[in-house]
Design a protein around this motif. Structure first.
Motif, PDB file in Angstrom:
ATOM      1  N   ASN A 101      -0.377  -8.806   3.840  1.00 42.16           N
ATOM      2  CA  ASN A 101      -0.282  -9.368   2.635  1.00 42.16           C
ATOM      3  C   ASN A 101       0.470  -8.248   1.652  1.00 42.16           C
ATOM      4  OD1 ASN A 101      -2.707  -9.383   3.483  1.00 42.16           O
ATOM      5  ND2 ASN A 101      -2.701  -9.458   0.423  1.00 42.16           N
ATOM      6  N   GLY A 102      -0.206  -7.114   1.641  1.00 43.97           N
ATOM      7  CA  GLY A 102       0.400  -6.095   1.053  1.00 43.97           C
ATOM      8  C   GLY A 102       0.883  -5.057   1.785  1.00 43.97           C
ATOM      9  N   PRO A 103      -0.162  -3.718   0.588  1.00 46.43           N
ATOM     10  CA  PRO A 103       0.167  -2.650   1.025  1.00 46.43           C
ATOM     11  C   PRO A 103      -1.055  -2.218   1.566  1.00 46.43           C
ATOM     12  CG  PRO A 103       0.569  -2.317  -1.082  1.00 46.43           C
ATOM     13  CD  PRO A 103       0.056  -3.714  -0.540  1.00 46.43           C
ATOM     14  N   ALA A 104      -0.893  -0.927   3.413  1.00 43.22           N
ATOM     15  CA  ALA A 104      -1.877  -1.227   3.782  1.00 43.22           C
ATOM     16  C   ALA A 104      -1.157   0.432   4.687  1.00 43.22           C
ATOM     17  CB  ALA A 104      -1.145  -1.082   5.743  1.00 43.22           C
ATOM     18  N   ALA A 105      -2.756   0.903   4.038  1.00 39.62           N
ATOM     19  CA  ALA A 105      -2.666   2.373   3.610  1.00 39.62           C
ATOM     20  C   ALA A 105      -3.705   2.805   4.812  1.00 39.62           C
ATOM     21  CB  ALA A 105      -2.765   2.966   2.534  1.00 39.62           C
ATOM     22  N   GLY A 106      -3.479   4.182   5.333  1.00 33.31           N
ATOM     23  CA  GLY A 106      -4.560   5.192   5.919  1.00 33.31           C
ATOM     24  C   GLY A 106      -5.137   3.839   7.226  1.00 33.31           C
TER      25      GLY A 106
END
Length: 256
Positions: A101-106
């Motif tokens: 649904n939004g940013p997926a970091a690391g």
């Protein structure tokens, strides 16, 4: 550990898991990772036939909580908390749909890409920013991205530490579909419900088979396919599927 960092609910045969630290963009703590692994196992124990994993708020997951980033050996944190979650996802006998649904970091990127079907919001992106602070990708990101998109893409993402938009991630073969932000959860749920109504034993074997094929030889894959076909053919769902085909009706699979 806090029970509210991972929200768990059932929608029929679908277990819905939500990463729930929206004020921190769902950055994961060690306790939260342990709870996520336990909740995934709980979904299977409860009889769910598919999992939908998403994040609360405007992010999927920002990666590791910086509050736990210092002190101790980070390798131990990976071995004892991060890696078990990814292994649990890989070994789950039911399919996983990710609503990114939004940013997926690391590590958040690893969690998102650990799903079998990954639905990304148009505003979402993947980010491996480890090199920007002197670290290396973890939680399975190296394997997941290299196997899906190849050496050039994983090196680009890992070395440069730049955002990869949901659209570009789909073009690279990392995620399944990109949809408008407002419908990402509903789209993912449509897939999860569809999978939950399918022959669960066969789907679980397919997950294992694909994982093995990514690192195995043709001979090993052929042998595993034969072994799995024998197992699938003993399931009640196979019998139902054949009967429905012969009777020219829609099958009613029970996941057994």
């Amino acid at each position: 550990m806090s029970d509210d960092t991972i929200l768990y609910a059932r929608d029929g045969d679908v277990a819905v898991l939500r990463l729930n630290r929206p004020d921190e963009l769902n950055a994961v703590t060690l306790d939260m990772l342990d709870l996520l692994a336990a909740t995934l196992r709980r979904a299977v124990e409860d009889g769910a036939r598919a999992v939908l994993l998403t994040g609360e708020g405007r992010a999927f997951c920002a990666g590791a909580s910086l509050k736990e980033a210092s002190g101790g050996d980070p390798g131990d944190r990976l071995r004892n908390h991060y890696n078990p979650v990814q292994q649990t996802m890989a070994d789950l006998p039911i399919p996983i749909v990710t609503a990114m649904n939004g940013p997926a970091a690391g590590a958040g990127a690893s969690l998102a890409l650990g799903g079998d079907i990954v639905i990304g919001a148009r505003s979402a992106y993947l980010l491996l920013a480890f090199a920007n602070i002197g670290l290396v990708p973890d939680a399975g990101a190296t394997w997941l991205i290299a196997k899906a998109a190849g050496r050039a893409k994983v090196l680009e993402m890992a070395l440069l530490g730049e955002r990869l938009s949901a659209h570009d991630a789909m073009e690279a073969g990392l995620i399944t579909h990109v949809v408008d932000d407002g419908v990402v959860f509903d789209t993912a749920m449509t897939y999860a419900r569809r999978l939950a109504a399918m022959p669960t034993v066969a789907l679980g074997l397919i997950r294992k088979q694909v994982k093995a094929a990514l690192s195995g030889t043709l001979e090993e894959t052929l042998a595993l396919e034969a072994e799995h076909q024998s197992l699938a053919a003993r399931s009640q769902d196979f019998q139902e599927g054949v009967a429905a085909f012969l009777q020219k009706r829609k099958p009613e699979f029970k996941g057994k």
